[in-house]
Design a protein around this motif. Structure first.
Motif, PDB file in Angstrom:
ATOM      1  N   PHE A  23      -4.578 -30.680 -14.571  1.00 29.21           N
ATOM      2  CA  PHE A  23      -4.082 -30.255 -13.027  1.00 29.21           C
ATOM      3  C   PHE A  23      -4.967 -30.904 -11.862  1.00 29.21           C
ATOM      4  O   PHE A  23      -4.870 -32.090 -11.549  1.00 29.21           O
ATOM      5  CB  PHE A  23      -3.754 -29.447 -12.681  1.00 29.21           C
ATOM      6  N   THR A  24      -6.210 -30.408 -12.215  1.00 32.99           N
ATOM      7  CA  THR A  24      -7.056 -31.088 -10.813  1.00 32.99           C
ATOM      8  C   THR A  24      -7.564 -32.430 -11.152  1.00 32.99           C
ATOM      9  O   THR A  24      -7.468 -32.851 -10.286  1.00 32.99           O
ATOM     10  CB  THR A  24      -8.633 -30.160 -10.665  1.00 32.99           C
ATOM     11  N   TRP A  27      -4.304 -34.515 -10.575  1.00 37.06           N
ATOM     12  CA  TRP A  27      -3.896 -34.769  -9.074  1.00 37.06           C
ATOM     13  C   TRP A  27      -4.769 -35.856  -8.723  1.00 37.06           C
ATOM     14  O   TRP A  27      -4.356 -36.333  -7.742  1.00 37.06           O
ATOM     15  CB  TRP A  27      -4.249 -33.329  -8.666  1.00 37.06           C
ATOM     16  N   LEU A  98      -1.664 -23.518  -9.692  1.00 35.15           N
ATOM     17  CA  LEU A  98      -1.876 -25.315  -8.877  1.00 35.15           C
ATOM     18  C   LEU A  98      -0.458 -26.184  -9.122  1.00 35.15           C
ATOM     19  O   LEU A  98      -0.601 -26.864  -8.282  1.00 35.15           O
ATOM     20  CB  LEU A  98      -2.757 -25.966 -10.266  1.00 35.15           C
ATOM     21  N   PHE A 101       0.150 -25.663  -5.494  1.00 37.40           N
ATOM     22  CA  PHE A 101      -1.127 -26.251  -4.949  1.00 37.40           C
ATOM     23  C   PHE A 101      -0.068 -27.829  -4.134  1.00 37.40           C
ATOM     24  O   PHE A 101      -0.406 -28.023  -3.489  1.00 37.40           O
ATOM     25  CB  PHE A 101      -2.298 -26.492  -4.758  1.00 37.40           C
ATOM     26  N   ILE A 102       0.234 -27.867  -5.292  1.00 41.79           N
ATOM     27  CA  ILE A 102       0.596 -29.367  -5.108  1.00 41.79           C
ATOM     28  C   ILE A 102       2.086 -30.327  -4.164  1.00 41.79           C
ATOM     29  O   ILE A 102       2.290 -30.266  -3.906  1.00 41.79           O
ATOM     30  CB  ILE A 102       1.026 -29.964  -6.975  1.00 41.79           C
ATOM     31  N   ILE A 104       2.600 -27.693  -2.264  1.00 44.59           N
ATOM     32  CA  ILE A 104       1.696 -27.791  -0.295  1.00 44.59           C
ATOM     33  C   ILE A 104       1.372 -28.518  -0.504  1.00 44.59           C
ATOM     34  O   ILE A 104       1.928 -29.029   1.236  1.00 44.59           O
ATOM     35  CB  ILE A 104       1.065 -26.182  -0.638  1.00 44.59           C
ATOM     36  N   LEU A 105       0.685 -29.130  -0.418  1.00 43.55           N
ATOM     37  CA  LEU A 105      -0.150 -30.631  -0.441  1.00 43.55           C
ATOM     38  C   LEU A 105       0.649 -31.824  -0.237  1.00 43.55           C
ATOM     39  O   LEU A 105       0.776 -33.075   0.483  1.00 43.55           O
ATOM     40  CB  LEU A 105      -0.587 -31.425  -1.313  1.00 43.55           C
ATOM     41  N   ASP A 108       3.273 -30.768   4.540  1.00 38.17           N
ATOM     42  CA  ASP A 108       2.300 -30.656   5.149  1.00 38.17           C
ATOM     43  C   ASP A 108       2.710 -28.943   6.291  1.00 38.17           C
ATOM     44  O   ASP A 108       2.196 -28.527   6.275  1.00 38.17           O
ATOM     45  CB  ASP A 108       2.114 -31.367   6.115  1.00 38.17           C
ATOM     46  N   ILE A 111       1.531 -25.127   4.561  1.00 38.00           N
ATOM     47  CA  ILE A 111       0.663 -24.994   4.038  1.00 38.00           C
ATOM     48  C   ILE A 111       0.010 -24.320   5.397  1.00 38.00           C
ATOM     49  O   ILE A 111      -1.083 -23.001   4.594  1.00 38.00           O
ATOM     50  CB  ILE A 111      -0.718 -26.423   4.977  1.00 38.00           C
TER      51      ILE A 111
END
Lengths: 174, 512
Positions: A23-24, A27, A98, A101-102, A104-105, A108, A111
């Motif tokens: 994942f990290t 991305w 994760l 998180f993706i 959310i990113l 916008d 957030i």
């Protein structure tokens, strides 16, 4: 040492670490490729290479931080359900968090709701594990997938270590 | 045996004989010291300040009463142009006295070529001056970091600010790399660091929401990564000026009125007049394609923010005046580039080189000056450095593109050619293939666009790739509405030749 005996087995940790790396690093590489065309116009190859080194070093540290967070419950409660089904539970948890998180990113507007989404992710993980762990095929699917992600560790960890070393040396010299 | 150091009566009489001579010598030495002592130079840059929106330069809205007050004791340059269309290029031209095709700081996050690292005002003034530098703009801070070896005190970009998401270790020689890293991996619209980036982005939003409430301030044009109170920064940095010893060179580059426009209650009801700006057709190379109403609204916000900036500037100038800096300092107010509100383009990240984007203020106060002087012939940002060097009795290097400003030894030369250019899509180490250039000569201004293919209008019109010109007479047509290219063919031909000749010289990167 006794404290390390409380941790899951190394193969189990590596499986979960593979999912974290997937994942990290995934991305970051996606973002790197997205940026690359404009960098090729504005930057030199040397600068792009240094940017890549920063990226890999950041990924190395953040993946280790995530792994540490995952291991803390196992360390505190070695005989809990978390530790006993470590690969399945930790992999699904990491995947859901994760992936959130993706999401959310990518949006916008979400957030500000990060804590709420974090709670949803934990709740979803708990629910999924309570229900789906009983489905053998799903259990095996997750375990098998996590084990196969170990290959990414072999691919990505050595260049990350080299990048971190390179930046460290560079910082000493410049 | 220890020698006595006490004075007897005879010694005192002997010393008395030398007293008048020693007093004379002391006065003479003071005179010599006074003769060599340099006057202070204070350069104030307000980012993205267009002359078109300043009442000082004839705008109908009273946006800059304090700058007018400052101008009443200064030289005012009415046709002053930036070297570039955005911070990196414009600031580099100001600090190096060269056009962008020489210094090559042409891209966002760009920096000058290695050759120009020591070719800057800080280095050329030398250590006789105590040189301080401050900017809130990260692009300008890259340049200050590059010139860091010649700066005695370099303030952090977040000095007197509330939130900073930029790297701010400005003494770091690998700062540029950190900016790439920061911009792309820790904070951006989509940070590339999934875990750290998301947390940092949330932490910023969390802090921002607590610092700003709708009742307090309104932000137009995006969330600032450096959040500050305009008043705090101006008053804070004003307090730093006296801390410098005599013979100081001060470079303060404030972010306002750069976007985002932060509207405080004091200015939110200003300019509710019926004034309407001139409606201009959408340009083929416009980036935003905003409607007339949207443009008018954004311009209103910009001008309100400018009014707020002017108030803070007024307090800053009051401080300098009260502390005697008007008597012992040259004080320069200018900008790095302008701001466009026309033809569908908003801001300054555009290849367009119309007046709003490049016509900037230049006001220079000399020590003890009490009256305003006006100069109307075109001048350029590249003239500031040689003028300051002349003030400081330094030689002007031959590689410098600028010349002395009128009023400081320069002449008002109406035939002189002034250039402004944008090449942010070009590669700095090669021929500048995607470029727009404005050349002002007398009252005429020629625009040149070359290499553009990706803009909406450029896809339909191949001339923006091959090379397209526009010609305006600024005296008769200040809004640049009537293109004279086809009606003034002789003038157009002569100006085209001059511009292309200068452009051709810029192609050989190694000889610049």
């Amino acid at each position: 040492m006794a404290i390390f005996n409380r941790l899951p087995k190394l193969e189990q940790i590596l499986s979960v670490y593979g999912v974290i790396i997937l994942f990290t690093y995934g991305w970051t590489l996606y973002r790197f490729v997205w940026k690359l065309p404009s960098w090729l116009i504005n930057l030199t190859i040397k600068e792009i290479f240094i940017g890549l080194c920063y990226a890999l070093t950041t990924n190395l540290f953040e993946s280790l931080v995530v792994l540490t967070i995952i291991l803390i419950p196992a360390l505190i409660f070695p005989n809990s359900k978390w530790s006993l089904e470590f690969v399945f539970r930790a992999s699904t948890f990491v995947g859901i968090v994760l992936f959130t998180f993706i999401r959310i990113l990518k949006n916008d507007a979400l957030i500000n709701d990060l804590p709420a989404y974090g709670l949803y992710a934990i709740a979803a993980t708990a629910l999924l594990q309570f229900v789906l762990i009983k489905l053998n095929w799903f259990h095996n699917l997750i375990i098998g997938f996590a084990e196969r992600t170990i290959v990414f560790i072999y691919f990505l960890l050595p260049p990350s270590l080299v990048a971190a070393f390179f930046l460290g040396i560079r910082r000493l010299w410049i | 045996m220890r020698k006595s150091t006490s004075l007897n009566r005879r010694d005192i009489l002997k010393l008395g004989m030398f007293a008048p001579a020693s007093m004379m010598l002391s006065k003479a030495s003071q005179k010599i010291k006074g003769g060599t002592k340099k006057l202070n130079i204070i350069v104030i840059v307000l980012d993205a300040l267009t002359a078109s929106s300043m009442s000082l330069y004839g705008h109908v809205r009273q946006t800059t009463p304090n700058m007018e007050r400052f101008a009443s004791k200064s030289n005012v340059y009415h046709s002053h142009y930036s070297g570039g269309t955005f911070t990196t290029a414009g600031t580099s031209s100001l600090l190096t006295g060269t056009y962008p095709w020489k210094h090559r700081a042409i891209n966002l996050f760009g920096y000058v070529t290695e050759k120009y690292t020591n070719r800057n005002i800080f280095n050329l003034l030398g250590s006789e001056y105590f040189r301080t530098a401050f900017t809130q703009n990260p692009y300008a801070d890259i340049l200050l970091s590059q010139f860091g070896a010649s700066i005695d005190r370099h303030y952090e970009i977040d000095s007197f600010a509330k939130i900073n998401l930029y790297s701010h270790d400005n003494n770091d020689r690998v700062l540029f790399e950190k900016y790439i890293y920061d911009d792309s991996f820790l904070y951006a619209e989509n940070p590339a660091s999934l875990f750290f980036g998301t947390l940092k982005k949330y932490a910023y939003e969390f802090k921002k929401d607590r610092l700003m409430t709708p009742a307090n301030e309104k932000i137009i044009g995006g969330v600032p990564r450096l959040f500050f109170s305009v008043e705090d920064v101006f008053s804070g940095m004003a307090g730093e000026v006296p801390a410098s010893p005599d013979s100081s060179f001060v470079y303060y580059h404030f972010y306002p009125p750069h976007q985002p426009y932060i509207i405080s209650p004091e200015v939110e009801n200003l300019f509710t007049d019926a004034w309407e700006h001139v409606n201009k057709p959408i340009h083929s190379l416009s980036t935003n394609a905003t409607t007339q109403e949207e443009t008018a609204e954004l311009l209103l916000m910009y001008e309100r923010y400018l009014a707020r900036t002017d108030m803070a500037f007024g307090s800053f100038i009051n401080h300098l005046e009260e502390n005697g800096y008007f008597e012992n300092s040259y004080i320069i107010l200018t900008s790095d580039h302008g701001e466009l509100f026309e033809r569908g383009a908003i801001g300054h990240l555009t290849p367009l080189v119309y007046e709003g984007g490049i016509h900037i203020p230049l006001i220079v106060h000399s020590p003890g000056q009490t009256e305003r002087k006006n100069f109307f012939t075109p001048t350029s940002a590249v003239d500031v450095m040689p003028t300051l060097l002349s003030i400081a009795n330094r030689d002007i290097p031959e590689w410098c593109d600028g010349q002395l400003l009128p009023g400081f030894g320069g002449t008002e030369d109406a035939t002189r050619k002034i250039f402004t250019m944008d090449a942010k899509l070009s590669t700095p180490s090669q021929e500048l293939k995607i470029i727009s250039i404005a050349m002002r000569q007398g009252n005429n201004k020629l625009h040149y666009f070359k290499g553009f293919t990706d803009y909406r209008g450029a896809r339909k019109n191949d001339s923006y790739r091959r090379g397209k010109f526009e010609l305006y007479n600024i005296a008769n047509d200040p809004h640049e509405i009537t293109d004279l290219l086809d009606s003034q063919t002789d003038l157009a031909s002569s100006m085209k030749d001059s511009l292309l000749q200068a452009y051709d010289q810029s192609k050989n990167f190694n000889n610049l």
